[in-house]
Write an enzyme that holds these catalytic residues in place. Structure first.
Site, PDB file in Angstrom:
ATOM      1  N   TYR A 112       0.846  -1.191   0.000  1.00  0.00           N
ATOM      2  CA  TYR A 112       0.000   0.000   0.000  1.00  0.00           C
ATOM      3  C   TYR A 112       0.886   1.247   0.000  1.00  0.00           C
ATOM      4  CZ  TYR A 112      -3.442   3.335   2.029  1.00  0.00           C
ATOM      5  OH  TYR A 112      -4.252   4.413   2.278  1.00  0.00           O
ATOM      6  N   SER A 113       0.658   2.133  -0.967  1.00  0.00           N
ATOM      7  CA  SER A 113       1.411   3.375  -1.089  1.00  0.00           C
ATOM      8  C   SER A 113       2.908   3.050  -1.206  1.00  0.00           C
ATOM      9  CB  SER A 113       1.095   4.271   0.118  1.00  0.00           C
ATOM     10  OG  SER A 113       1.667   5.554  -0.031  1.00  0.00           O
TER      11      SER A 113
END
Length: 953
Positions: free
Chosen positions: A763-764
């Site tokens: 994530y990210s």
């Protein structure tokens, strides 16, 4: 007993008498209503608390100012050149924007159609928008930047931004503007139905139907120009727009409209606003009553601190109100009130989009008059409305007083038709203009109460879900005989919200030797599917032998018949047999807690999950029992109190979710006064299921708690592991380079899952780390079938160089919910002029106290956390992607800056150069920092799981 229809007699005289009681000229159209409000009560106010109001500050406009604002917007809308009567889909989130847009459309001669939040599922969203375009013969949307991003992928839509409309309106000279001259039976506002069993219908309300409802509601509520209203229901809901805005505006009542997120995140705000603004009438559906009661009934330190004497009435609708919940809520308010003699009237109501919201009410002081039934009676119709109970089979034969049947209503506030849908309109009415509500009710002594539903939906916390869609997925569970499963809406005694029961015929004999294990696996799977579909497990799952499961002559199972048998106890033998088998299955794996620590933890587990302590096993896994990220914080707090420990690190709860393992950790922590483990990046969030495990790399803040709610959706499907950065625990150094981090993570993944195929995601910031881990595993000769990259481009070095300590702290604070996105933007430059300690102090003062408690933060911990995030940034400053993996799946949401189209095309699509197979790019709901929060994770997990399936996992 002779059939009767209990209701006041409708006549034009009733409505005329109500109008005559209003001491002013009665408006004939909504445009007259606005003009009257602005001229008769120019200084009365409309107040708004927005979703981004960190301090719950109230923005106000007087009636006169608002009317002028709407006129300027209307003149700007005229410049669009749309023909009079054209439909404009209004898709906005804030009350003031929605309200202004609707009035501007009306003044400009256009017909506003209020659009609720679009589906997170791309296919359903596209289908709905296409349906709306076909329904109205055009597709003009007025929305904000976020809404426009959601619509970008859908062709042939005329999108207008509200921000641009405001800019244009600010330059308008409205001195020569002439408002549209509407007629009383013109289409005024369109409302979309929930579409829970198909695409939405558009409910047509005219100026006549809306004004009739407003007059009648005002009479029922006792509205005057001195009344003060509090509303937190979204304006796209008919209750928020007609019941809590138009009706009060007709009588000149001042209004305060609060974004739902503000109330749900801080229930005390509800009471503070009632006190601060001397609110007389407010709205609270059953689930909010229950939430407020749960959150506040034990807050003894707040007893006697709120001035609530102004509150005359709380309307409640959307779902049936549980009598016990209403009494608990009223008792809690009584305790919190300064005046202990205060009484609190709760008006449970029945209404639909088709009836301009509530049309049947019964306001009672539930403490002074204890309710006679499990649910509050809904009472009698508002003036001008009639109700009756009939045989649902023919829709016309009246039922006797006290007998249940189909509820029908009629009156001047009932809608005139469904837009461009004559067939649906015709089937909704019977002779005499009676509207078929689709609900089962009972009228007794002039008071109505609901007892069930005809329509195939279940309402969970006010949200409708389609039963047929749920049944379709449940039919596919192993152990269920195909076409022999039915789900029926049901509310158990004392339950806060509506639930459902599942009836099915198992594929195996309940007397077989292995029946216990098979039944346990089947029921577990049915619960898992239900939670994934509608966020709620069944109230009861009842296995019925195939030969005893009767079908109709058309080959269908009768939900109504099965539910009737269940309520009357005719299925008791099947329930008892299932409980015997399930108890045997649980007993086979049950381990009684033995040590004092295990017993104490068993008590905490039991309290969190509302179980008997004797049913808690030492082998129970916290997350398999249903634990959420919020429950982790509760376990942490209660454990620290029970064992007298200054801190039980959250990460250790994540790493030791099994009760016996956590007990051993706590014993070691207590005996040594501290417990130092070797660093292991792997955090097991969910260990059940035989599918390929998922390894999810942390975002740029290094922590993994954000994945807890996502992991629960994979129970009994596949294990879910998170990778956490180094440096949180004492004496654990930060990573010094990207290579060191990737080497550590790849080794940990191999240690946990020795052989492929692998599924890695991040994530990210974690996306580029996941990509590198996948490369490393492939270099070891392993197969990586899934590399998920969530809202991160391949080239991050430039962005890393832009982030200094100040911006890193602001990013972390926003990510943790300590400040708003706007705060992060506004504070960037001012903070740079302050010292590091002063920056931390300012952020600390801005942070919601309840959030700090929830995260167990201290200024020192926040300071250290910023350093951890900073170390990860340093690792990324020289990162330059190279090489490739078998395939990449990119998930994209609204970016931190810029448009979603630019983000996708110019930032994310370069991942194609690092994938040997065809990459996928999938739109997910939410923004960069919110796509995995509580509101968006149900939609995200469906999309994420579909991509795993597409890759053969």
């Amino acid at each position: 007993m002779a059939p009767v229809a209990v209701a006041p007699v409708t006549s034009t005289d009733i409505i005329r008498d109500i109008k005559a009681s209003v001491a002013r000229t009665s408006p004939d159209t909504l445009l007259d209503l606005l003009s009257q409000a602005a001229s008769c009560y120019p200084d009365h106010e409309l107040g708004f608390i927005t979703s981004s109001a960190h301090d719950s500050s109230i923005q106000t406009k007087t009636f006169a100012e608002f009317a002028q604002y709407a006129r300027s917007l209307a003149q700007a809308i005229r410049a669009w050149g749309k023909p009079t009567g054209s439909v404009v889909v209004v898709y906005l989130t804030e009350h003031e924007e929605n309200m202004a847009a609707v009035w501007a459309c009306l003044l400009a001669g256009l017909v506003p159609c209020l659009q609720p939040a679009l589906s997170a599922q791309q296919s359903h969203k596209e289908g709905h928008v296409g349906h709306v375009r076909g329904l109205f013969g055009s597709a003009t949307w007025l929305t904000n930047e976020t809404g426009a991003e959601q619509l970008l992928s859908i062709p042939d839509i005329d999108i207008h931004l509200f921000s641009e409309l405001k800019e244009s309106a600010a330059t308008q000279d409205t001195s020569e503007f002439k408002a549209h001259e509407a007629k009383v039976d013109d289409e005024a506002i369109l409302f979309l139905t929930s579409g829970s069993t198909g695409f939405s219908k558009a409910v047509v309300h005219t100026h006549r139907t809306i004004l009739a409802a407003c007059y009648a509601k005002g009479e029922n509520y006792g509205l005057t120009s001195e009344t003060k209203i509090l509303n937190w229901v979204g304006f796209d809901h008919v209750a928020g727009s007609i019941e809590m805005h138009l009706a009060p505006l007709l009588y000149g009542a001042s209004q305060l409209h609060v974004h739902p997120s503000a109330i749900l995140s801080d229930p005390l705000l509800y009471l503070r606003l009632i006190e601060q603004k001397s609110i007389e009438i407010a709205f609270a559906p059953n689930f909010l009553l229950a939430k407020l009661a749960r959150d506040l009934e034990k807050r003894t330190e707040l007893f006697g601190t709120f001035s609530l004497s102004s509150l005359r009435r709380i309307n409640s609708g959307g779902e049936a109100v549980v009598s016990k919940t209403a009494q608990t809520f009223a008792a809690t308010l009584k305790n919190l009130a300064k005046d202990f003699n205060s009484s609190f009237v709760i008006a449970a109501g029945f209404g639909m989009t088709e009836t301009c919201a509530g049309c049947i009410y019964d306001g009672i002081d539930v403490l002074a008059t204890p309710p006679a039934h499990e649910f509050l009676e809904l009472g009698a119709p508002i003036p001008g409305c009639e109700m009756r109970i009939v045989d649902p089979a023919d829709g016309v034969t009246l039922r006797a007083d006290g007998e249940s049947g189909e509820l029908q209503v009629r009156g001047p506030m009932v809608f005139v038709r469904y837009y461009n849908n004559a067939e649906a309109t015709s089937s909704s009415f019977v002779e005499g203009g009676w509207y078929r509500t689709g609900d089962i009710g009972i009228i007794e002594n002039g008071k109505m109460r609901l007892s069930g539903r005809i329509k195939d939906t279940v309402i969970v916390h006010g949200v409708s879900y389609g039963i047929p869609e749920l049944e379709t997925h449940l039919q596919n569970v192993e152990g269920v005989t195909h076409s022999f499963l039915a789900a029926a809406p049901y509310r158990a005694p004392g339950q806060d919200t509506e639930g459902f029961v599942v009836f099915y015929s198992p594929t195996f004999n309940l007397n077989d030797e292995d029946a216990a294990a098979k039944l346990y696996a089947t029921h577990r799977a049915l619960r898992d599917v239900s939670v994934k579909m509608i966020t709620l497990p069944p109230q009861q799952i009842i296995p019925i032998p195939l030969e005893q499961m009767e079908k109709t002559t058309l080959g269908k199972l009768s939900r109504a018949r099965l539910l009737k048998q269940f309520k009357e106890g005719q299925l008791a033998q099947h329930i008892v047999r299932a409980e015997e088998l399930l108890a045997a299955a649980r007993g086979a794996s049950f381990v009684a807690p033995t040590t004092e620590t295990e017993k104490a933890l068993a008590g905490i587990y039991a309290g969190i999950f509302n179980n008997n302590v004797s049913d808690v096993s030492a082998a129970d896994n916290f997350f398999e029992l249903g634990g959420t990220s919020i429950d982790v914080i509760r376990l942490k707090r209660e454990g620290e109190a029970a064992f007298g420990l200054p801190e039980i690190p959250t990460i250790q709860i994540l790493k030791h979710p099994v009760l016996s393992d956590l007990a051993k950790y706590i014993d070691a922590l207590s005996s040594k006064g501290g417990f130092q483990e070797e660093y292991d990046p792997i955090v097991p969030l969910q260990l059940t299921g035989n599918g390929t495990p998922i390894f999810m790399v942390h975002p740029g803040v290094g922590e993994v708690l954000i994945f807890v709610n996502l992991a629960k959706y994979f129970q009994n499907e596949r294990p879910f592991y998170a990778l956490r950065a180094r440096g949180f625990e004492p004496n654990h150094p930060f990573f010094g380079s990207m290579d060191e981090m990737v080497s550590s993570y790849a080794a940990a993944v191999k240690r946990t899952q020795p052989k492929g195929p692998y599924a890695i995601a991040g994530y990210s910031y974690g996306g580029v780390v996941a990509f590198e881990v996948a490369k490393r595993l492939e270099a070891m000769g392993e197969e990586v079938k899934f590399t998920g990259l969530i809202n991160i481009p391949p080239h991050i070095a430039d962005r890393m160089h832009e982030i200094d300590w100040t911006s890193g702290m602001l990013n972390l604070s926003y990510f943790l919910g300590l400040i708003t996105k706007q705060d992060a933007v506004d504070l960037t430059n001012p903070l740079r002029r302050l010292s590091r300690s002063d920056q931390l102090e300012l952020i600390w003062k801005l942070s919601p106290p309840e959030r700090l408690v929830e995260l167990q933060l201290t200024p020192q911990k926040l300071d250290h956390w910023v350093d951890i995030a900073g170390s990860l940034i340093e690792c990324g400053k020289e990162y330059n992607p190279s090489g490739s993996v078998q395939c990449v799946d990119v998930f994209y949401a609204i970016p931190l800056r810029g448009s979603k189209a630019d983000w996708l095309n110019n930032q994310l699509k370069p991942w194609a150069g690092f994938s040997r197979g065809e990459p996928s790019y999938t739109d997910v709901p939410g923004q960069h920092y919110t796509l995995m929060d509580f509101d968006h994770v149900p939609g995200f997990q469906k999309i994420f799981r579909s991509r795993l399936a597409a890759r053969g996992l």
